[in-house]
Design an enzyme around this catalytic site. Structure first.
Site, short mmCIF file in Angstrom:
data_model
loop_
_atom_site.label_atom_id
_atom_site.label_comp_id
_atom_site.label_asym_id
_atom_site.label_seq_id
_atom_site.Cartn_x
_atom_site.Cartn_y
_atom_site.Cartn_z
N THR A 184 3.62 -23.58 15.42
CA THR A 184 3.82 -24.69 14.82
C THR A 184 2.66 -25.10 13.92
O THR A 184 1.45 -24.62 13.93
CB THR A 184 3.87 -25.70 15.84
OG1 THR A 184 2.65 -25.77 16.48
CG2 THR A 184 5.18 -25.58 16.75
N GLU A 329 10.40 -24.62 17.13
CA GLU A 329 10.60 -24.38 18.48
C GLU A 329 11.97 -23.96 18.84
O GLU A 329 12.34 -23.69 19.87
CB GLU A 329 9.91 -25.39 19.49
CG GLU A 329 8.60 -25.63 19.72
CD GLU A 329 8.04 -26.56 18.66
OE1 GLU A 329 8.47 -26.76 17.65
OE2 GLU A 329 6.79 -27.12 18.92
N LYS A 439 3.77 -49.59 17.14
CA LYS A 439 4.19 -50.35 18.44
C LYS A 439 3.45 -51.85 18.23
O LYS A 439 2.55 -51.99 18.15
CB LYS A 439 3.54 -49.78 19.62
CG LYS A 439 4.39 -48.74 20.04
CD LYS A 439 3.77 -48.02 21.31
CE LYS A 439 4.23 -46.36 21.34
NZ LYS A 439 3.51 -45.53 20.38
N TRP A 444 9.11 -51.41 18.51
CA TRP A 444 8.83 -50.27 17.94
C TRP A 444 9.18 -50.52 16.26
O TRP A 444 10.38 -50.97 16.06
CB TRP A 444 9.42 -49.17 18.15
CG TRP A 444 9.16 -48.32 19.73
CD1 TRP A 444 7.75 -48.68 19.90
CD2 TRP A 444 9.63 -47.35 20.28
NE1 TRP A 444 7.61 -48.14 21.29
CE2 TRP A 444 8.73 -47.21 21.47
CE3 TRP A 444 10.91 -46.70 20.22
CZ2 TRP A 444 8.97 -46.40 22.42
CZ3 TRP A 444 11.21 -45.86 21.24
CH2 TRP A 444 10.29 -45.75 22.41
P1 ADP Z 1 5.23 -29.01 13.01
O1 ADP Z 1 5.62 -29.27 14.31
O2 ADP Z 1 3.93 -28.36 12.75
O3 ADP Z 1 5.35 -30.10 11.80
P2 ADP Z 1 7.99 -28.26 12.45
O4 ADP Z 1 8.26 -27.89 11.12
O5 ADP Z 1 8.44 -27.23 13.54
O6 ADP Z 1 6.38 -27.96 12.49
O7 ADP Z 1 8.12 -29.60 12.80
C1 ADP Z 1 9.25 -30.09 13.38
C2 ADP Z 1 9.37 -31.64 13.22
O8 ADP Z 1 9.36 -31.89 11.75
C3 ADP Z 1 10.46 -32.24 14.14
O9 ADP Z 1 10.25 -32.45 15.50
C4 ADP Z 1 10.64 -33.51 13.29
O10 ADP Z 1 9.77 -34.51 13.69
C5 ADP Z 1 10.36 -32.96 11.95
N1 ADP Z 1 11.51 -32.80 11.09
C6 ADP Z 1 12.08 -31.81 10.86
N2 ADP Z 1 13.17 -32.03 10.07
C7 ADP Z 1 13.21 -33.10 9.74
C8 ADP Z 1 14.20 -34.26 8.95
N3 ADP Z 1 15.17 -33.86 8.26
N4 ADP Z 1 13.99 -35.53 9.13
C9 ADP Z 1 13.04 -35.88 9.80
N5 ADP Z 1 12.09 -35.38 10.56
C10 ADP Z 1 12.04 -33.88 10.37
#
Ligand code: ADP
Length: 541
Positions: A184, A329, A439, A444
Protein backbone atom coordinates in the site's frame (compact mmCIF):
# COMPACT_ATOMS: atom_id res chain seq x y z
CA UNK A 1 -16.40 -36.35 -7.02
CA UNK A 2 -16.21 -38.12 -10.39
CA UNK A 3 -17.68 -36.44 -13.41
CA UNK A 4 -16.98 -32.87 -12.34
CA UNK A 5 -14.94 -30.49 -14.47
CA UNK A 6 -11.30 -31.27 -15.13
CA UNK A 7 -8.89 -29.52 -12.82
CA UNK A 8 -7.72 -26.38 -14.58
CA UNK A 9 -5.36 -23.97 -12.88
CA UNK A 10 -6.15 -20.29 -13.21
CA UNK A 11 -2.64 -19.03 -13.89
CA UNK A 12 -1.57 -15.83 -15.61
CA UNK A 13 0.26 -17.63 -18.40
CA UNK A 14 -3.15 -18.91 -19.56
CA UNK A 15 -4.21 -15.31 -20.18
CA UNK A 16 -1.09 -14.62 -22.22
CA UNK A 17 -1.51 -17.88 -24.17
CA UNK A 18 -5.07 -16.81 -24.92
CA UNK A 19 -3.96 -13.40 -26.19
CA UNK A 20 -1.28 -14.99 -28.33
CA UNK A 21 -3.76 -17.41 -29.90
CA UNK A 22 -6.73 -15.13 -30.33
CA UNK A 23 -5.31 -11.64 -30.70
CA UNK A 24 -1.68 -12.04 -31.81
CA UNK A 25 -1.82 -8.98 -34.07
CA UNK A 26 -3.40 -6.58 -31.60
CA UNK A 27 -1.11 -3.75 -30.70
CA UNK A 28 0.87 -2.57 -27.72
CA UNK A 29 2.19 0.96 -28.12
CA UNK A 30 4.62 2.70 -25.78
CA UNK A 31 5.62 6.34 -25.68
CA UNK A 32 9.34 5.96 -25.05
CA UNK A 33 11.52 8.26 -22.95
CA UNK A 34 12.80 10.04 -26.10
CA UNK A 35 9.25 10.76 -27.26
CA UNK A 36 9.19 8.18 -30.09
CA UNK A 37 6.60 5.43 -30.24
CA UNK A 38 7.50 1.78 -29.84
CA UNK A 39 4.94 -0.52 -31.38
CA UNK A 40 4.62 -4.26 -31.30
CA UNK A 41 2.00 -6.97 -30.94
CA UNK A 42 0.79 -9.53 -28.41
CA UNK A 43 2.67 -12.14 -30.46
CA UNK A 44 5.90 -10.17 -29.94
CA UNK A 45 5.09 -9.78 -26.26
CA UNK A 46 4.53 -13.51 -25.96
CA UNK A 47 7.85 -14.44 -27.55
CA UNK A 48 9.88 -12.04 -25.45
CA UNK A 49 8.09 -13.06 -22.25
CA UNK A 50 9.03 -16.67 -22.86
CA UNK A 51 12.67 -15.72 -23.42
CA UNK A 52 12.72 -13.50 -20.37
CA UNK A 53 11.13 -16.13 -18.13
CA UNK A 54 13.65 -18.69 -19.29
CA UNK A 55 16.50 -16.26 -18.66
CA UNK A 56 15.22 -15.55 -15.15
CA UNK A 57 15.23 -19.24 -14.33
CA UNK A 58 18.77 -19.50 -15.71
CA UNK A 59 19.74 -16.59 -13.46
CA UNK A 60 18.73 -18.65 -10.44
CA UNK A 61 15.23 -17.36 -9.79
CA UNK A 62 13.34 -20.04 -7.88
CA UNK A 63 9.60 -20.57 -7.42
CA UNK A 64 8.28 -18.08 -4.86
CA UNK A 65 11.24 -15.70 -5.11
CA UNK A 66 10.34 -12.02 -5.24
CA UNK A 67 11.52 -10.04 -8.25
CA UNK A 68 11.13 -6.27 -8.07
CA UNK A 69 10.34 -3.75 -10.80
CA UNK A 70 11.17 -0.05 -10.59
CA UNK A 71 9.70 1.39 -13.75
CA UNK A 72 7.16 3.54 -15.58
CA UNK A 73 4.38 2.04 -17.70
CA UNK A 74 5.90 0.54 -20.84
CA UNK A 75 6.17 -2.67 -22.84
CA UNK A 76 9.13 -3.94 -20.86
CA UNK A 77 7.17 -3.56 -17.63
CA UNK A 78 4.33 -5.42 -19.29
CA UNK A 79 6.73 -8.22 -20.22
CA UNK A 80 7.77 -8.41 -16.58
CA UNK A 81 4.11 -8.69 -15.54
CA UNK A 82 4.05 -12.07 -17.32
CA UNK A 83 7.65 -13.26 -17.32
CA UNK A 84 8.18 -13.06 -13.55
CA UNK A 85 5.03 -15.03 -12.61
CA UNK A 86 5.62 -17.31 -15.61
CA UNK A 87 9.02 -18.18 -14.14
CA UNK A 88 7.20 -19.15 -10.93
CA UNK A 89 8.32 -16.01 -9.10
CA UNK A 90 6.44 -13.04 -7.64
CA UNK A 91 6.29 -9.73 -9.48
CA UNK A 92 6.84 -7.07 -6.85
CA UNK A 93 6.11 -3.62 -8.26
CA UNK A 94 8.03 -0.92 -6.41
CA UNK A 95 6.49 2.51 -6.09
CA UNK A 96 9.04 4.93 -7.56
CA UNK A 97 7.65 7.85 -5.57
CA UNK A 98 8.19 6.47 -2.09
CA UNK A 99 10.59 8.10 0.31
CA UNK A 100 14.00 6.38 0.28
CA UNK A 101 13.50 4.82 3.71
CA UNK A 102 10.11 3.38 2.64
CA UNK A 103 11.60 2.01 -0.57
CA UNK A 104 14.51 0.27 1.14
CA UNK A 105 12.13 -1.03 3.81
CA UNK A 106 9.91 -2.58 1.16
CA UNK A 107 12.68 -4.18 -0.89
CA UNK A 108 14.24 -5.68 2.23
CA UNK A 109 10.90 -6.71 3.73
CA UNK A 110 9.95 -8.50 0.52
CA UNK A 111 13.54 -9.83 0.23
CA UNK A 112 13.60 -9.13 -3.49
CA UNK A 113 16.25 -11.29 -5.16
CA UNK A 114 16.37 -9.49 -8.50
CA UNK A 115 15.29 -5.94 -9.27
CA UNK A 116 14.63 -4.46 -12.73
CA UNK A 117 15.38 -0.74 -12.88
CA UNK A 118 14.45 1.64 -15.70
CA UNK A 119 17.30 3.95 -16.78
CA UNK A 120 15.59 7.25 -16.02
CA UNK A 121 14.92 6.04 -12.48
CA UNK A 122 18.43 4.81 -11.75
CA UNK A 123 19.46 7.90 -9.71
CA UNK A 124 16.33 7.49 -7.58
CA UNK A 125 17.08 3.85 -6.89
CA UNK A 126 20.80 4.39 -6.32
CA UNK A 127 19.96 6.54 -3.29
CA UNK A 128 18.87 3.42 -1.40
CA UNK A 129 21.34 0.94 -2.90
CA UNK A 130 23.53 0.84 0.23
CA UNK A 131 20.57 -0.07 2.41
CA UNK A 132 19.49 -3.08 0.37
CA UNK A 133 20.46 -6.49 1.70
CA UNK A 134 18.65 -9.07 -0.41
CA UNK A 135 19.20 -8.24 -4.08
CA UNK A 136 21.60 -10.46 -6.03
CA UNK A 137 21.13 -9.00 -9.54
CA UNK A 138 20.05 -5.69 -10.97
CA UNK A 139 18.77 -5.56 -14.52
CA UNK A 140 18.71 -2.21 -16.28
CA UNK A 141 16.62 -1.21 -19.25
CA UNK A 142 15.91 1.82 -21.41
CA UNK A 143 19.49 2.89 -20.87
CA UNK A 144 22.72 2.59 -22.93
CA UNK A 145 24.78 -0.53 -22.28
CA UNK A 146 27.76 1.55 -21.11
CA UNK A 147 25.70 3.15 -18.29
CA UNK A 148 27.80 3.66 -15.17
CA UNK A 149 26.06 2.83 -11.90
CA UNK A 150 26.77 2.28 -8.21
CA UNK A 151 24.52 -0.77 -8.24
CA UNK A 152 26.32 -4.11 -7.93
CA UNK A 153 25.90 -7.12 -10.26
CA UNK A 154 24.32 -5.31 -13.15
CA UNK A 155 22.96 -6.91 -16.31
CA UNK A 156 21.18 -5.33 -19.26
CA UNK A 157 17.65 -6.26 -20.19
CA UNK A 158 18.11 -6.88 -23.90
CA UNK A 159 21.23 -9.00 -23.24
CA UNK A 160 19.21 -11.06 -20.80
CA UNK A 161 16.43 -11.64 -23.31
CA UNK A 162 18.89 -12.54 -26.05
CA UNK A 163 20.58 -15.05 -23.76
CA UNK A 164 17.54 -17.35 -23.87
CA UNK A 165 15.33 -18.88 -26.55
CA UNK A 166 11.55 -19.24 -26.54
CA UNK A 167 11.49 -22.91 -25.71
CA UNK A 168 10.26 -22.62 -22.16
CA UNK A 169 7.61 -24.44 -20.11
CA UNK A 170 5.79 -22.15 -17.71
CA UNK A 171 6.77 -22.68 -14.08
CA UNK A 172 3.43 -21.41 -12.85
CA UNK A 173 1.95 -24.83 -12.35
CA UNK A 174 -0.47 -24.19 -9.51
CA UNK A 175 -3.03 -21.40 -9.23
CA UNK A 176 -2.28 -21.01 -5.53
CA UNK A 177 1.28 -19.90 -6.24
CA UNK A 178 1.98 -16.27 -5.43
CA UNK A 179 2.24 -14.12 -8.57
CA UNK A 180 2.15 -10.46 -7.54
CA UNK A 181 3.06 -8.29 -4.58
CA UNK A 182 2.10 -4.65 -4.02
CA UNK A 183 2.61 -2.57 -0.93
CA UNK A 184 0.00 0.00 0.00
CA UNK A 185 1.24 3.50 -0.64
CA UNK A 186 1.09 4.31 3.05
CA UNK A 187 -1.49 7.10 2.84
CA UNK A 188 -2.54 6.38 6.41
CA UNK A 189 0.36 4.36 7.84
CA UNK A 190 3.37 2.15 7.14
CA UNK A 191 3.33 0.37 3.77
CA UNK A 192 1.90 -3.14 4.05
CA UNK A 193 2.26 -5.91 1.47
CA UNK A 194 -0.68 -7.39 -0.41
CA UNK A 195 0.30 -10.70 -1.96
CA UNK A 196 -1.79 -11.94 -4.88
CA UNK A 197 -2.02 -15.51 -6.17
CA UNK A 198 -2.29 -16.52 -9.82
CA UNK A 199 -5.86 -17.50 -9.11
CA UNK A 200 -6.79 -14.16 -7.53
CA UNK A 201 -5.18 -12.18 -10.34
CA UNK A 202 -6.81 -14.33 -13.03
CA UNK A 203 -10.24 -13.93 -11.45
CA UNK A 204 -9.68 -10.22 -10.93
CA UNK A 205 -8.80 -9.80 -14.62
CA UNK A 206 -12.09 -11.45 -15.59
CA UNK A 207 -13.97 -9.57 -12.89
CA UNK A 208 -12.57 -6.16 -13.82
CA UNK A 209 -13.19 -6.85 -17.50
CA UNK A 210 -16.88 -7.83 -17.03
CA UNK A 211 -19.36 -5.84 -19.07
CA UNK A 212 -20.84 -4.37 -15.88
CA UNK A 213 -17.40 -3.48 -14.57
CA UNK A 214 -14.82 -1.79 -16.81
CA UNK A 215 -16.21 -3.67 -19.81
CA UNK A 216 -12.95 -4.04 -21.72
CA UNK A 217 -13.57 -5.24 -25.30
CA UNK A 218 -11.49 -6.33 -28.26
CA UNK A 219 -12.29 -3.06 -30.01
CA UNK A 220 -10.90 -0.96 -27.13
CA UNK A 221 -7.66 0.97 -27.01
CA UNK A 222 -6.75 1.16 -23.36
CA UNK A 223 -4.45 3.76 -21.79
CA UNK A 224 -3.46 2.92 -18.21
CA UNK A 225 -2.19 6.25 -16.90
CA UNK A 226 -2.41 4.73 -13.44
CA UNK A 227 1.12 3.47 -12.82
CA UNK A 228 1.93 -0.20 -13.01
CA UNK A 229 3.30 0.19 -9.48
CA UNK A 230 -0.11 1.38 -8.19
CA UNK A 231 -2.09 -1.81 -7.54
CA UNK A 232 -0.97 -3.49 -10.80
CA UNK A 233 -2.32 -0.61 -12.90
CA UNK A 234 -5.70 -1.66 -11.52
CA UNK A 235 -5.39 -5.02 -13.27
CA UNK A 236 -5.90 -3.44 -16.70
CA UNK A 237 -2.89 -5.06 -18.42
CA UNK A 238 -4.32 -8.51 -17.69
CA UNK A 239 -7.91 -7.52 -18.49
CA UNK A 240 -6.68 -6.17 -21.86
CA UNK A 241 -4.89 -9.39 -22.76
CA UNK A 242 -7.95 -11.41 -21.73
CA UNK A 243 -10.08 -9.30 -24.11
CA UNK A 244 -7.55 -8.70 -26.88
CA UNK A 245 -7.73 -4.92 -26.45
CA UNK A 246 -4.93 -2.69 -27.73
CA UNK A 247 -2.79 -1.14 -25.00
CA UNK A 248 -1.15 2.27 -25.02
CA UNK A 249 1.54 2.92 -22.43
CA UNK A 250 2.50 6.52 -21.59
CA UNK A 251 5.97 5.78 -20.18
CA UNK A 252 7.23 8.74 -18.18
CA UNK A 253 5.08 11.24 -20.11
CA UNK A 254 2.37 11.91 -17.53
CA UNK A 255 1.97 15.64 -18.04
CA UNK A 256 -1.38 16.78 -19.44
CA UNK A 257 -0.06 17.92 -22.83
CA UNK A 258 1.56 14.63 -23.99
CA UNK A 259 -1.36 12.68 -22.54
CA UNK A 260 -3.86 14.73 -24.52
CA UNK A 261 -1.82 14.24 -27.66
CA UNK A 262 -1.49 10.49 -27.07
CA UNK A 263 -5.23 10.07 -26.47
CA UNK A 264 -6.13 11.95 -29.62
CA UNK A 265 -3.50 10.34 -31.86
CA UNK A 266 -4.03 6.74 -30.70
CA UNK A 267 -7.83 7.04 -30.50
CA UNK A 268 -7.89 5.82 -26.90
CA UNK A 269 -11.30 4.47 -25.80
CA UNK A 270 -10.60 3.67 -22.14
CA UNK A 271 -8.20 5.73 -20.04
CA UNK A 272 -7.64 5.14 -16.33
CA UNK A 273 -6.09 7.33 -13.67
CA UNK A 274 -6.52 9.22 -10.41
CA UNK A 275 -8.54 12.46 -10.25
CA UNK A 276 -5.48 14.74 -10.13
CA UNK A 277 -4.43 13.48 -13.58
CA UNK A 278 -7.85 14.28 -15.03
CA UNK A 279 -7.98 17.67 -13.30
CA UNK A 280 -4.71 18.55 -15.03
CA UNK A 281 -5.88 17.21 -18.39
CA UNK A 282 -9.14 19.13 -18.23
CA UNK A 283 -7.38 22.45 -17.67
CA UNK A 284 -4.89 21.68 -20.42
CA UNK A 285 -7.75 21.01 -22.84
CA UNK A 286 -9.43 24.28 -21.92
CA UNK A 287 -6.31 26.15 -23.04
CA UNK A 288 -5.30 23.87 -25.93
CA UNK A 289 -8.41 22.11 -27.19
CA UNK A 290 -8.07 18.62 -28.65
CA UNK A 291 -10.70 16.09 -29.53
CA UNK A 292 -10.67 13.36 -26.89
CA UNK A 293 -14.27 12.26 -27.47
CA UNK A 294 -12.84 8.90 -28.63
CA UNK A 295 -12.82 8.01 -24.92
CA UNK A 296 -15.89 5.99 -24.02
CA UNK A 297 -14.85 5.41 -20.42
CA UNK A 298 -12.65 7.74 -18.42
CA UNK A 299 -11.99 5.47 -15.45
CA UNK A 300 -11.27 7.38 -12.24
CA UNK A 301 -10.37 5.94 -8.87
CA UNK A 302 -7.87 6.12 -6.03
CA UNK A 303 -9.67 9.07 -4.52
CA UNK A 304 -13.06 10.64 -5.01
CA UNK A 305 -13.75 12.11 -8.45
CA UNK A 306 -15.18 15.61 -7.84
CA UNK A 307 -18.74 15.82 -9.16
CA UNK A 308 -17.93 19.12 -10.86
CA UNK A 309 -15.13 17.50 -12.85
CA UNK A 310 -17.35 14.62 -13.98
CA UNK A 311 -19.92 17.16 -15.14
CA UNK A 312 -17.26 19.16 -16.99
CA UNK A 313 -15.93 16.10 -18.84
CA UNK A 314 -19.37 14.84 -19.76
CA UNK A 315 -21.06 18.13 -20.68
CA UNK A 316 -18.13 19.97 -22.25
CA UNK A 317 -15.87 17.26 -23.70
CA UNK A 318 -18.34 14.48 -24.51
CA UNK A 319 -16.40 11.99 -22.40
CA UNK A 320 -18.24 9.42 -20.26
CA UNK A 321 -16.76 9.23 -16.76
CA UNK A 322 -16.62 5.90 -14.93
CA UNK A 323 -16.00 6.34 -11.24
CA UNK A 324 -14.46 3.30 -9.56
CA UNK A 325 -13.29 2.40 -6.10
CA UNK A 326 -10.79 -0.12 -4.88
CA UNK A 327 -7.83 -0.82 -2.69
CA UNK A 328 -4.41 -2.36 -3.09
CA UNK A 329 -5.70 -5.06 -0.73
CA UNK A 330 -8.50 -5.81 -3.23
CA UNK A 331 -6.28 -6.33 -6.30
CA UNK A 332 -7.75 -3.54 -6.48
CA UNK A 333 -11.22 -3.32 -8.04
CA UNK A 334 -14.28 -3.25 -5.76
CA UNK A 335 -17.00 -1.03 -7.22
CA UNK A 336 -17.78 0.86 -10.42
CA UNK A 337 -20.41 3.49 -11.05
CA UNK A 338 -22.09 2.77 -14.34
CA UNK A 339 -25.66 4.04 -14.46
CA UNK A 340 -28.30 1.30 -14.36
CA UNK A 341 -31.64 0.89 -16.11
CA UNK A 342 -33.51 2.57 -13.24
CA UNK A 343 -31.57 5.78 -13.88
CA UNK A 344 -32.70 6.13 -17.48
CA UNK A 345 -35.31 8.80 -16.79
CA UNK A 346 -33.12 11.01 -14.62
CA UNK A 347 -31.99 14.51 -15.56
CA UNK A 348 -28.31 15.11 -16.30
CA UNK A 349 -27.83 16.80 -12.93
CA UNK A 350 -29.37 13.81 -11.16
CA UNK A 351 -27.13 11.47 -13.14
CA UNK A 352 -24.05 13.41 -12.03
CA UNK A 353 -25.23 13.06 -8.42
CA UNK A 354 -25.19 9.28 -8.92
CA UNK A 355 -21.86 9.37 -10.73
CA UNK A 356 -20.24 11.16 -7.80
CA UNK A 357 -20.80 7.90 -5.88
CA UNK A 358 -18.27 5.08 -6.06
CA UNK A 359 -20.87 2.65 -7.38
CA UNK A 360 -22.01 -0.94 -7.00
CA UNK A 361 -19.84 -3.95 -6.14
CA UNK A 362 -18.79 -5.94 -9.16
CA UNK A 363 -19.57 -9.65 -9.18
CA UNK A 364 -16.87 -11.27 -7.05
CA UNK A 365 -16.91 -8.61 -4.33
CA UNK A 366 -19.20 -8.89 -1.30
CA UNK A 367 -19.79 -5.88 0.90
CA UNK A 368 -21.41 -5.05 4.24
CA UNK A 369 -21.41 -1.97 6.47
CA UNK A 370 -21.17 -2.03 10.24
CA UNK A 371 -21.41 0.46 13.09
CA UNK A 372 -18.78 1.06 15.75
CA UNK A 373 -19.93 -2.02 17.67
CA UNK A 374 -19.66 -4.22 14.61
CA UNK A 375 -23.46 -4.42 14.12
CA UNK A 376 -24.51 -4.63 10.49
CA UNK A 377 -26.29 -1.51 9.19
CA UNK A 378 -29.09 -1.35 6.62
CA UNK A 379 -28.52 -0.17 3.05
CA UNK A 380 -30.74 2.90 3.26
CA UNK A 381 -28.45 5.47 1.66
CA UNK A 382 -28.25 7.41 4.94
CA UNK A 383 -26.55 5.47 7.70
CA UNK A 384 -22.79 5.64 7.57
CA UNK A 385 -20.73 2.65 8.60
CA UNK A 386 -17.40 1.03 8.07
CA UNK A 387 -17.24 -0.89 4.84
CA UNK A 388 -16.12 -4.52 5.04
CA UNK A 389 -15.47 -6.72 2.03
CA UNK A 390 -14.64 -10.27 1.05
CA UNK A 391 -14.12 -12.16 -2.16
CA UNK A 392 -11.67 -14.22 -4.19
CA UNK A 393 -9.29 -11.31 -4.92
CA UNK A 394 -9.33 -9.70 -1.48
CA UNK A 395 -6.46 -10.43 0.87
CA UNK A 396 -6.99 -12.41 4.06
CA UNK A 397 -3.69 -11.42 5.61
CA UNK A 398 -0.86 -8.96 4.94
CA UNK A 399 2.41 -10.39 3.63
CA UNK A 400 4.61 -11.56 6.52
CA UNK A 401 2.27 -10.10 9.15
CA UNK A 402 -0.05 -11.69 11.67
CA UNK A 403 -3.78 -11.37 11.06
CA UNK A 404 -4.71 -8.29 13.07
CA UNK A 405 -8.14 -7.37 14.42
CA UNK A 406 -7.54 -3.87 13.07
CA UNK A 407 -7.71 -5.14 9.48
CA UNK A 408 -9.68 -8.39 9.60
CA UNK A 409 -12.86 -9.47 11.39
CA UNK A 410 -13.05 -12.82 13.18
CA UNK A 411 -15.47 -14.08 10.50
CA UNK A 412 -13.00 -13.36 7.70
CA UNK A 413 -14.00 -9.97 6.27
CA UNK A 414 -11.46 -7.30 5.38
CA UNK A 415 -11.98 -3.96 7.12
CA UNK A 416 -11.47 -1.28 4.49
CA UNK A 417 -11.17 1.68 6.87
CA UNK A 418 -13.60 3.54 4.62
CA UNK A 419 -16.79 5.03 6.05
CA UNK A 420 -19.60 4.78 3.55
CA UNK A 421 -23.32 4.73 2.90
CA UNK A 422 -25.01 2.06 0.77
CA UNK A 423 -28.18 2.92 -1.14
CA UNK A 424 -31.00 0.34 -1.28
CA UNK A 425 -30.00 -0.44 -4.89
CA UNK A 426 -26.42 -1.21 -3.89
CA UNK A 427 -24.61 2.01 -4.79
CA UNK A 428 -21.83 2.79 -2.34
CA UNK A 429 -20.74 6.30 -1.48
CA UNK A 430 -17.51 6.99 0.37
CA UNK A 431 -17.92 9.57 3.09
CA UNK A 432 -14.38 9.34 4.34
CA UNK A 433 -11.51 7.26 5.53
CA UNK A 434 -12.01 6.49 9.22
CA UNK A 435 -8.82 8.38 10.00
CA UNK A 436 -9.86 11.50 8.05
CA UNK A 437 -13.42 12.06 9.32
CA UNK A 438 -14.04 15.27 11.26
CA UNK A 439 -15.83 14.62 14.55
CA UNK A 440 -17.53 17.89 15.37
CA UNK A 441 -19.75 18.10 18.46
CA UNK A 442 -20.35 14.35 18.43
CA UNK A 443 -21.39 14.31 14.75
CA UNK A 444 -19.35 13.32 11.71
CA UNK A 445 -18.47 15.64 8.87
CA UNK A 446 -17.49 13.94 5.62
CA UNK A 447 -14.35 15.63 4.32
CA UNK A 448 -14.89 14.01 0.91
CA UNK A 449 -18.34 15.58 0.57
CA UNK A 450 -17.11 18.94 1.78
CA UNK A 451 -14.20 18.88 -0.67
CA UNK A 452 -16.61 17.99 -3.46
CA UNK A 453 -18.80 20.96 -2.59
CA UNK A 454 -15.86 23.39 -2.49
CA UNK A 455 -14.38 22.03 -5.73
CA UNK A 456 -17.70 22.71 -7.45
CA UNK A 457 -16.80 26.42 -7.31
CA UNK A 458 -15.61 27.34 -10.81
CA UNK A 459 -12.59 29.22 -9.49
CA UNK A 460 -11.38 26.39 -7.25
CA UNK A 461 -8.90 23.92 -8.70
CA UNK A 462 -8.49 21.65 -5.67
CA UNK A 463 -9.58 21.57 -2.05
CA UNK A 464 -8.59 19.27 0.80
CA UNK A 465 -10.25 19.23 4.21
CA UNK A 466 -8.67 18.05 7.45
CA UNK A 467 -9.82 17.95 11.08
CA UNK A 468 -8.25 20.44 13.47
CA UNK A 469 -8.65 20.39 17.25
CA UNK A 470 -11.32 22.66 18.68
CA UNK A 471 -11.92 23.49 22.33
CA UNK A 472 -15.69 23.63 22.01
CA UNK A 473 -16.53 21.11 19.29
CA UNK A 474 -13.62 18.69 19.77
CA UNK A 475 -12.77 18.98 16.05
CA UNK A 476 -13.59 21.39 13.23
CA UNK A 477 -12.82 21.20 9.51
CA UNK A 478 -10.06 23.24 7.92
CA UNK A 479 -10.07 23.64 4.13
CA UNK A 480 -6.88 24.11 2.15
CA UNK A 481 -7.90 25.60 -1.19
CA UNK A 482 -6.03 26.00 -4.49
CA UNK A 483 -7.49 28.51 -6.93
CA UNK A 484 -7.50 28.09 -10.70
CA UNK A 485 -4.80 30.09 -12.52
CA UNK A 486 -7.39 32.52 -13.91
CA UNK A 487 -9.28 32.96 -10.60
CA UNK A 488 -10.23 36.48 -9.52
CA UNK A 489 -9.66 37.56 -5.92
CA UNK A 490 -11.78 34.86 -4.29
CA UNK A 491 -12.14 35.13 -0.50
CA UNK A 492 -13.14 32.61 2.13
CA UNK A 493 -16.33 34.62 2.62
CA UNK A 494 -17.17 33.99 -1.06
CA UNK A 495 -16.67 30.27 -0.58
CA UNK A 496 -18.79 30.32 2.57
CA UNK A 497 -21.63 31.98 0.65
CA UNK A 498 -21.19 29.45 -2.14
CA UNK A 499 -21.44 26.54 0.31
CA UNK A 500 -24.49 27.80 2.15
CA UNK A 501 -27.11 25.97 0.08
CA UNK A 502 -24.89 22.94 -0.56
CA UNK A 503 -23.93 21.55 2.84
CA UNK A 504 -25.27 21.77 6.39
CA UNK A 505 -24.42 25.13 7.91
CA UNK A 506 -22.36 23.58 10.74
CA UNK A 507 -20.19 21.76 8.18
CA UNK A 508 -18.83 24.99 6.70
CA UNK A 509 -15.19 25.46 7.78
CA UNK A 510 -14.39 28.62 9.71
CA UNK A 511 -10.81 28.21 8.58
CA UNK A 512 -10.03 28.28 4.87
CA UNK A 513 -6.45 28.64 3.79
CA UNK A 514 -5.40 29.47 0.26
CA UNK A 515 -2.34 27.50 -0.81
CA UNK A 516 -0.37 27.11 -4.05
CA UNK A 517 -0.83 23.36 -4.12
CA UNK A 518 -2.15 20.49 -2.04
CA UNK A 519 0.61 18.05 -1.05
CA UNK A 520 0.09 14.69 -2.76
CA UNK A 521 1.00 11.13 -1.85
CA UNK A 522 3.10 8.86 -4.04
CA UNK A 523 -0.01 7.84 -5.95
CA UNK A 524 -1.45 11.33 -6.31
CA UNK A 525 -3.92 11.50 -3.42
CA UNK A 526 -4.30 14.54 -1.19
CA UNK A 527 -1.74 13.95 1.53
CA UNK A 528 -3.70 14.74 4.64
CA UNK A 529 -0.95 13.44 6.92
CA UNK A 530 1.30 16.22 5.59
CA UNK A 531 -1.47 18.82 5.84
CA UNK A 532 -2.13 17.82 9.45
CA UNK A 533 1.53 18.05 10.41
CA UNK A 534 1.85 21.42 8.63
CA UNK A 535 -1.08 22.63 10.67
CA UNK A 536 0.43 21.27 13.89
CA UNK A 537 3.68 23.11 13.08
CA UNK A 538 1.80 26.35 12.59
CA UNK A 539 2.39 26.52 8.84
CA UNK A 540 -1.31 26.53 7.94
CA UNK A 541 -3.43 29.40 9.18
P1 ADP B 1 -3.36 3.71 0.08
O1 ADP B 1 -4.11 2.86 1.06
O2 ADP B 1 -1.93 3.75 0.39
O3 ADP B 1 -3.95 5.09 -0.14
P2 ADP B 1 -4.77 2.50 -2.09
O4 ADP B 1 -4.64 3.08 -3.44
O5 ADP B 1 -4.88 1.05 -1.97
O6 ADP B 1 -3.49 3.01 -1.32
O7 ADP B 1 -5.95 3.21 -1.34
C1 ADP B 1 -7.25 2.69 -1.21
C2 ADP B 1 -8.13 3.75 -0.63
O8 ADP B 1 -8.25 4.84 -1.53
C3 ADP B 1 -9.54 3.33 -0.36
O9 ADP B 1 -9.66 2.66 0.87
C4 ADP B 1 -10.28 4.66 -0.36
O10 ADP B 1 -10.16 5.32 0.89
C5 ADP B 1 -9.51 5.45 -1.38
N1 ADP B 1 -10.22 5.42 -2.66
C6 ADP B 1 -9.99 4.64 -3.72
N2 ADP B 1 -10.84 4.91 -4.72
C7 ADP B 1 -11.63 5.91 -4.29
C8 ADP B 1 -12.74 6.65 -4.85
N3 ADP B 1 -13.17 6.43 -6.08
N4 ADP B 1 -13.31 7.59 -4.08
C9 ADP B 1 -12.88 7.84 -2.83
N5 ADP B 1 -11.86 7.19 -2.25
C10 ADP B 1 -11.25 6.24 -2.97
Amino acid sequence: MNGLMMEYHLTLDRILEHANHISPHKRITTLQPDGTLHRYTYADLYRRVKQLAKALVALGVQPGDRVGTFAWNNYQHLELYYAIPGAGAVCHTLNIRLFPEQLSYIVNHAADKVVFVEGSLLPLYERVADQITSVQHYILFNTPSDTQTRLPNVLFYEDLIESADEDFAWRSTDEQMAAGLCYTSGTTGEPKGALYSHRSMYLHALGAGQANALGVRETDVVLPVVPQFHAMAWGLPYACAASGADIVMPGLHLKPEPLAQLIEAERVTIAAGVPTIWTGLYHELKNNPRDISCIRALVVGGSAMPRALTKAYESELGVNVLHAWGMTEMSPLGTVCNLSSQHAGLSDEQKWDIKAKQGYPICGVEMRIVDELGQELPWDGRQMGELQVRGPWIIRQYFKRDISAESFTPDGWFRTGDVVTMSPDGYMQIMDRTKDLVKSGGEWISTVELENAIMAHPQVLEAAVIAIPDAKWQERPLAAVVLTPDAQALTSADITTFLEDKVARWWIPETMIFVDEIPKTSVGKFDKKVLRSRYAEGQLG
